[in-house]
Design an enzyme around this catalytic site. Structure first.
Site, PDB file in Angstrom:
ATOM      1  CD  GLU A  96      -1.047  -0.105   3.743  1.00 49.29           C
ATOM      2  OE1 GLU A  96      -2.001  -0.902   3.718  1.00 49.29           O
ATOM      3  OE2 GLU A  96      -0.782   0.628   4.699  1.00 49.29           O
ATOM      4  CB  CYS A 109       3.258   7.574   2.873  1.00 49.87           C
ATOM      5  SG  CYS A 109       3.742   6.385   4.131  1.00 49.87           S
ATOM      6  CB  CYS A 120       6.590  -1.647  16.326  1.00 45.90           C
ATOM      7  SG  CYS A 120       8.260  -1.181  15.852  1.00 45.90           S
ATOM      8  CB  CYS A 123       3.299  -1.212  13.811  1.00 46.00           C
ATOM      9  SG  CYS A 123       3.423  -0.999  12.036  1.00 46.00           S
ATOM     10  CB  CYS A 337       1.462   1.725   9.750  1.00 40.28           C
ATOM     11  SG  CYS A 337       2.111   3.330  10.098  1.00 40.28           S
TER      12      CYS A 337
HETATM   13  N1  SAH Z   1       9.808   1.011   9.998  1.00 38.16           N
HETATM   14  C1  SAH Z   1       9.914   2.440   9.955  1.00 38.16           C
HETATM   15  C2  SAH Z   1       8.885   3.131   9.087  1.00 38.16           C
HETATM   16  C3  SAH Z   1       7.466   2.675   9.126  1.00 38.16           C
HETATM   17  S1  SAH Z   1       6.236   3.273  10.187  1.00 38.16           S
HETATM   18  C4  SAH Z   1       9.908   2.997  11.357  1.00 38.16           C
HETATM   19  O1  SAH Z   1       9.734   2.253  12.287  1.00 38.16           O
HETATM   20  O2  SAH Z   1      10.135   4.189  11.506  1.00 38.16           O
HETATM   21  C5  SAH Z   1       6.159   4.990  10.247  1.00 38.16           C
HETATM   22  C6  SAH Z   1       5.867   5.499  11.667  1.00 38.16           C
HETATM   23  O3  SAH Z   1       4.544   5.164  12.110  1.00 38.16           O
HETATM   24  C7  SAH Z   1       6.806   4.931  12.702  1.00 38.16           C
HETATM   25  O4  SAH Z   1       7.197   5.942  13.586  1.00 38.16           O
HETATM   26  C8  SAH Z   1       5.925   3.915  13.403  1.00 38.16           C
HETATM   27  O5  SAH Z   1       6.425   3.587  14.677  1.00 38.16           O
HETATM   28  C9  SAH Z   1       4.603   4.627  13.420  1.00 38.16           C
HETATM   29  N2  SAH Z   1       3.423   3.780  13.643  1.00 38.16           N
HETATM   30  C10 SAH Z   1       3.194   2.523  13.265  1.00 38.16           C
HETATM   31  N3  SAH Z   1       1.972   2.102  13.648  1.00 38.16           N
HETATM   32  C11 SAH Z   1       1.415   3.134  14.295  1.00 38.16           C
HETATM   33  C12 SAH Z   1       0.163   3.323  14.940  1.00 38.16           C
HETATM   34  N4  SAH Z   1      -0.748   2.353  14.973  1.00 38.16           N
HETATM   35  N5  SAH Z   1      -0.080   4.518  15.493  1.00 38.16           N
HETATM   36  C13 SAH Z   1       0.844   5.523  15.442  1.00 38.16           C
HETATM   37  N6  SAH Z   1       2.035   5.407  14.852  1.00 38.16           N
HETATM   38  C14 SAH Z   1       2.333   4.219  14.281  1.00 38.16           C
END
Ligand code: SAH
Length: 348
Positions: A96, A109, A120, A123, A337
């Site tokens: 996506e 993005c 994480c 996520c 995400c």
């Molecule tokens: N892997 C990379 C980039 C992808 S995510 C990273 O970790 O930075 C982009 C951002 O969105 C990251 O800061 C991630 O921690 C955050 N993110 C992911 N899921 C989220 C959620 N459910 N709510 C808020 N931020 C989120």
């Protein structure tokens, strides 16, 4: 892993393309012509290259392959016009991308991997683990497709979609070189942001490239103890190691670092957390981007309330740390995400 990859036509640099063309016994100037068709005119079918001999087109198709991504679905937010694109790759993988329209231009993005292995907790992209890395061409194609479909120039790119860009380092670097190449889209490095969960050796390696891209670090916690609860990668690298790598990045590039901090109610959003964070980062040239966590149904994390968010921000600002609260975009289309892709892959 990347060393063994046989790159497709769209993933080749101009110089590599010249070598291929010469090996095929054709004139070198053809390479620039073909490169322009692919990376400036954004063709999706080699037969659109009308001034390139048919024989050469066929040879290239056979030798290197050229398979654009296919749009499966597009959702447009009624709130802010943000569009989410779901694409199928040649092997059937689903990824996506999100198009966000700002006054200063269109920002895309992009995803850098199919799935993610960073784990994480909050996520959605990582729930099913990593399937595979994206090729440089597959990262480029997300932008090329959207630019072609909207007929509007994409001026900003954020690598904040599915995947950990530094876990697919070689391909992401190649992507950066291609997308900023003057014979291609020629995007400014300053308009590209790479977000990482903090793979320390790769942050340093990237710093050594001295590119003028923006680096965003997903910090999300002021202490290692709390970070380990939210992000398994914290067991590998400490916050001190990350901050040291950030300082190194700043020294090499002169670029200010952004820390992303997703606020989760009752977990990392208390004034004492802001206080510890302040102490740790105040000597760095940085900016903090506060993100109200976007709850996913698989986990029980809730968004902090507005008062806690504002108080957190104020504490940082009182200590002269620049902080912004990220505007939520495309909430009605599950733009956060990995949410929609996952729904899609599960029902198909
Ligand atoms: N892997 C990379 C980039 C992808 S995510 C990273 O970790 O930075 C982009 C951002 O969105 C990251 O800061 C991630 O921690 C955050 N993110 C992911 N899921 C989220 C959620 N459910 N709510 C808020 N931020 C989120």
């Amino acid at each position: 892993m990347e060393q063994n990859v046989q790159y497709d036509l769209k993933s080749l640099t101009l110089q590599e393309l010249e070598e291929v063309i010469e090996e095929l016994g054709e004139k070198k100037f053809r390479a620039k012509q073909i490169y322009g068709w692919i990376h400036q005119k954004l063709i999706q079918d080699l037969d659109e290259m009308v001034n390139v001999p048919k024989k050469l087109r066929e040879q290239l198709k056979e030798k290197l392959g050229f398979s654009p991504i296919k749009e499966l679905e597009r959702l447009v937010s009624n709130i802010d016009g943000t569009s989410k694109f779901i694409f199928a790759l040649q092997d059937g993988s689903v990824i996506e991308s999100v198009l966000m329209k700002y006054k200063h231009g269109n920002s895309v993005c992009v995803s850098s991997q199919v799935g993610c292995r960073m784990g994480c907790r909050f996520c959605a992209s990582t729930l099913d683990g990593l399937s595979r890395n994206l090729l440089p061409s597959e990262i480029l194609d997300q932008i090329y497709y959207i630019q072609r479909a909207t007929k509007e120039r994409v001026s900003n790119i954020v690598l904040m979609g599915t995947g950990e860009p530094f876990d697919n380092y070689e391909n992401v670097m190649r992507f950066l070189d291609l997308v900023t190449n003057e014979n291609g889209l020629n995007l400014s490095q300053r308009n590209i942001t790479i977000s990482t969960c903090g793979l320390v050796p790769k942050i340093k390696q990237f710093a050594d490239r001295k590119m003028q891209c923006n680096l965003a670090i997903s910090l999300h916690s002021p202490t290692d103890e709390m970070r380990k609860e939210l992000m398994p990668i914290a067991k590998r690298y400490t916050i001190d190691e990350i901050l040291e790598a950030c300082q190194y990045f700043f020294e090499q590039t002169g670029r200010r670092i952004t820390f992303e901090y997703s606020l989760v109610a009752g977990v990392n959003d208390k004034p004492e957390h802001a206080k510890i964070l302040t102490k740790r980062i105040k000597n760095l040239n940085c900016h903090v981007n506060l993100i109200p966590v976007n709850p996913i149904k698989e986990r029980d994390y809730k968004q902090s309330n507005v008062d806690s968010i504002m108080e957190f921000k104020a504490m940082l600002e009182r200590n002269h740390i620049n902080a912004t609260v990220r505007r939520e975009m495309g909430r009605d289309i599950q733009a956060a995400c990995g949410q929609l892709r996952r729904k899609y892959t599960k029902t198909n």
